[in-house]
Design a protein around this motif. Structure first.
Motif, mmCIF file in Angstrom:
data_model
loop_
_atom_site.group_PDB
_atom_site.id
_atom_site.type_symbol
_atom_site.label_atom_id
_atom_site.label_comp_id
_atom_site.label_asym_id
_atom_site.label_seq_id
_atom_site.Cartn_x
_atom_site.Cartn_y
_atom_site.Cartn_z
ATOM 1 N N VAL A 37 0.851 -1.194 0.000
ATOM 2 C CA VAL A 37 0.000 0.000 0.000
ATOM 3 C C VAL A 37 0.883 1.239 0.000
ATOM 4 C CG1 VAL A 37 -1.805 1.286 1.212
ATOM 5 C CG2 VAL A 37 -1.826 -1.223 1.252
ATOM 6 N N VAL A 38 0.570 2.174 -0.883
ATOM 7 C CA VAL A 38 1.233 3.469 -0.914
ATOM 8 C C VAL A 38 0.191 4.513 -0.516
ATOM 9 C CG1 VAL A 38 2.422 5.189 -2.312
ATOM 10 C CG2 VAL A 38 2.843 2.751 -2.704
ATOM 11 N N VAL A 39 0.483 5.276 0.533
ATOM 12 C CA VAL A 39 -0.441 6.279 1.054
ATOM 13 C C VAL A 39 0.141 7.659 0.759
ATOM 14 C CG1 VAL A 39 -1.609 7.178 3.092
ATOM 15 C CG2 VAL A 39 -1.236 4.710 2.852
ATOM 16 N N SER A 40 -0.630 8.464 0.044
ATOM 17 C CA SER A 40 -0.176 9.800 -0.364
ATOM 18 C C SER A 40 -1.069 10.861 0.261
ATOM 19 C CB SER A 40 -0.206 9.920 -1.896
ATOM 20 O OG SER A 40 0.060 11.251 -2.292
ATOM 21 N N THR A 41 -0.452 11.736 1.039
ATOM 22 C CA THR A 41 -1.196 12.889 1.572
ATOM 23 C C THR A 41 -1.383 13.906 0.458
ATOM 24 O OG1 THR A 41 -0.251 12.521 3.767
ATOM 25 C CG2 THR A 41 -1.179 14.697 3.327
ATOM 26 N N GLN A 42 -2.596 14.436 0.355
ATOM 27 C CA GLN A 42 -2.919 15.342 -0.739
ATOM 28 C C GLN A 42 -3.172 16.761 -0.228
ATOM 29 O OE1 GLN A 42 -1.881 13.044 -3.155
ATOM 30 N NE2 GLN A 42 -3.361 14.191 -4.408
ATOM 31 N N GLY A 43 -2.596 17.711 -0.943
ATOM 32 C CA GLY A 43 -2.865 19.112 -0.650
ATOM 33 C C GLY A 43 -3.915 19.660 -1.612
ATOM 34 N N ILE A 102 -6.318 12.179 1.896
ATOM 35 C CA ILE A 102 -5.312 11.124 1.754
ATOM 36 C C ILE A 102 -5.784 10.156 0.681
ATOM 37 C CG2 ILE A 102 -4.232 9.133 2.868
ATOM 38 C CD1 ILE A 102 -4.298 10.653 5.481
ATOM 39 N N ASP A 103 -4.889 9.807 -0.237
ATOM 40 C CA ASP A 103 -5.149 8.776 -1.234
ATOM 41 C C ASP A 103 -4.346 7.526 -0.878
ATOM 42 O OD1 ASP A 103 -6.714 10.587 -2.529
ATOM 43 O OD2 ASP A 103 -5.328 10.922 -4.207
ATOM 44 N N ALA A 104 -4.990 6.373 -0.905
ATOM 45 C CA ALA A 104 -4.306 5.113 -0.646
ATOM 46 C C ALA A 104 -4.372 4.257 -1.901
ATOM 47 C CB ALA A 104 -4.950 4.381 0.530
ATOM 48 N N TYR A 105 -3.223 3.762 -2.338
ATOM 49 C CA TYR A 105 -3.136 2.891 -3.504
ATOM 50 C C TYR A 105 -2.763 1.487 -3.025
ATOM 51 C CZ TYR A 105 -3.147 7.256 -6.116
ATOM 52 O OH TYR A 105 -3.493 8.491 -6.634
ATOM 53 N N THR A 106 -3.681 0.554 -3.218
ATOM 54 C CA THR A 106 -3.459 -0.835 -2.814
ATOM 55 C C THR A 106 -3.089 -1.646 -4.043
ATOM 56 O OG1 THR A 106 -5.074 -0.622 -1.028
ATOM 57 C CG2 THR A 106 -4.470 -2.850 -1.694
ATOM 58 N N LEU A 107 -1.933 -2.280 -4.004
ATOM 59 C CA LEU A 107 -1.417 -3.035 -5.148
ATOM 60 C C LEU A 107 -1.258 -4.498 -4.739
ATOM 61 C CD1 LEU A 107 1.449 -0.577 -6.205
ATOM 62 C CD2 LEU A 107 -0.993 -0.442 -6.767
ATOM 63 N N THR A 108 -2.052 -5.383 -5.306
ATOM 64 C CA THR A 108 -1.907 -6.819 -5.085
ATOM 65 C C THR A 108 -1.176 -7.397 -6.291
ATOM 66 O OG1 THR A 108 -3.908 -6.967 -3.745
ATOM 67 C CG2 THR A 108 -3.102 -9.007 -4.741
ATOM 68 N N GLN A 127 -7.444 2.631 -6.150
ATOM 69 C CA GLN A 127 -7.231 3.936 -5.549
ATOM 70 C C GLN A 127 -8.431 4.238 -4.635
ATOM 71 O OE1 GLN A 127 -8.321 7.464 -7.721
ATOM 72 N NE2 GLN A 127 -6.338 8.452 -7.290
ATOM 73 N N THR A 128 -8.130 4.581 -3.384
ATOM 74 C CA THR A 128 -9.180 4.949 -2.443
ATOM 75 C C THR A 128 -8.889 6.350 -1.914
ATOM 76 O OG1 THR A 128 -9.431 2.640 -1.760
ATOM 77 C CG2 THR A 128 -10.407 4.319 -0.335
ATOM 78 N N LYS A 129 -9.868 7.230 -2.024
ATOM 79 C CA LYS A 129 -9.696 8.613 -1.578
ATOM 80 C C LYS A 129 -10.362 8.780 -0.205
ATOM 81 C CE LYS A 129 -9.764 10.381 -6.323
ATOM 82 N NZ LYS A 129 -10.417 11.302 -7.285
ATOM 83 N N PHE A 130 -9.570 9.261 0.734
ATOM 84 C CA PHE A 130 -10.066 9.526 2.087
ATOM 85 C C PHE A 130 -10.148 11.042 2.264
ATOM 86 C CE2 PHE A 130 -8.088 5.380 2.187
ATOM 87 C CZ PHE A 130 -8.976 4.615 2.910
ATOM 88 N N VAL A 131 -11.333 11.533 2.498
ATOM 89 C CA VAL A 131 -11.539 12.986 2.600
ATOM 90 C C VAL A 131 -11.540 13.404 4.056
ATOM 91 C CG1 VAL A 131 -12.832 13.041 0.455
ATOM 92 C CG2 VAL A 131 -14.052 12.688 2.610
ATOM 93 N N PRO A 132 -11.302 14.723 4.326
ATOM 94 C CA PRO A 132 -11.297 15.210 5.711
ATOM 95 C C PRO A 132 -12.667 15.024 6.363
ATOM 96 C CG PRO A 132 -10.296 16.803 4.225
ATOM 97 C CD PRO A 132 -10.921 15.764 3.364
#
Length: 243
Positions: free
Chosen positions: A176-182, A217-223, A238-243
């Motif tokens: 999983v790669v988790v990217s904080t988004q501005g 925050i965007d989380a990218y899950t790679l199997t 790709q899963t987008k997590f909003v505030p």
């Protein structure tokens, strides 16, 4: 007159039984010296087991004996079936250890656990450019500052080990790669394995991303499924997590 020695002629049935021998009549002087030193054989401590190594002759007499020390930490493979007839090993006594296995652990059959923790690498910078994901040292890479640009991810074992050598055909690995988004909606644009896209087929859930989220925050899950040598199918989401 007492006999000086026991012979077949001195016993009518030509059989020597315990009743024919007086108590304490045979001493060490009548026995041949085997060369075995009088000592204690076998034993052990919490980290080392001492096992006796015994050699006998054709008559079953001990001709030599020695101690052999075995380190309990030197065994690379533990045969669970040999440890317990049920095929199960109770590792409750190991629960206080911080680290039990420092290499691969292979379990055959269904595994039941109460809880599992995964290693997360928290990086103070934002995702951007070419990201290297070392699967041998982490399960999740968390970039906790705002992403700086679109980015790609290269998954490998580590700097000295390819993912191809880590995985067998018919195995999968999820990272999983988790990217904080501005304010900018940067996103993951490409996936490679061991530095190449050759042999890598990526399938996205629903559709491939065209943008990232913002202020979340965007989380990218790679199997990653290995289907042949250096050949993989990657199921990505790709899963987008909003505030």
């Amino acid at each position: 007159m007492p006999l000086s020695r026991i012979t077949s002629q001195s016993i009518q049935d030509e059989t020597i039984i315990p009743a024919d021998i007086l108590d304490y009549s045979i001493t060490s002087n009548q026995l041949s010296n085997t060369g075995v030193t009088a000592t204690t054989f076998g034993g052990g401590t919490s980290g080392t087991v001492v096992v006796p190594v015994i050699v006998t002759d054709i008559a079953g007499r001990i001709t030599s004996a020695a101690n052999q020390s075995l380190s309990l930490t030197s065994f690379g493979t533990v045969d669970v079936t040999a440890l317990a007839s049920s095929g199960k090993v109770n590792v409750f006594s190991l629960q206080s250890n911080t680290t039990i296995f420092t290499s691969n652990l292979t379990v055959t059959g269904t595994t039941s656990i109460a809880q599992a923790k995964e290693k997360v690498t928290v990086t103070g910078t934002g995702a951007g450019g070419a990201i290297t994901f070392d699967a041998l040292t982490q399960a999740v890479a968390y970039y906790n500052s705002s992403s700086t640009s679109n980015f790609t991810v290269n998954v490998r074992g580590n700097s000295a080990t390819t993912l191809n050598s880590v995985m067998n055909v018919g195995e999968s690995l999820t990272v999983v790669v988790v990217s904080t988004q501005g304010a900018s909606s940067f996103y993951l644009t490409g996936i490679t394995v061991d530095g190449t896209a050759t042999g890598v087929t990526t399938r996205w859930a629903t559709q491939s991303p065209t943008a990232g989220g913002t202020s979340g925050i965007d989380a990218y899950t790679l199997t990653i499924i290995k289907t042949a040598s250096a050949t993989y199918t990657v199921l990505a989401a790709q899963t987008k997590f909003v505030p």
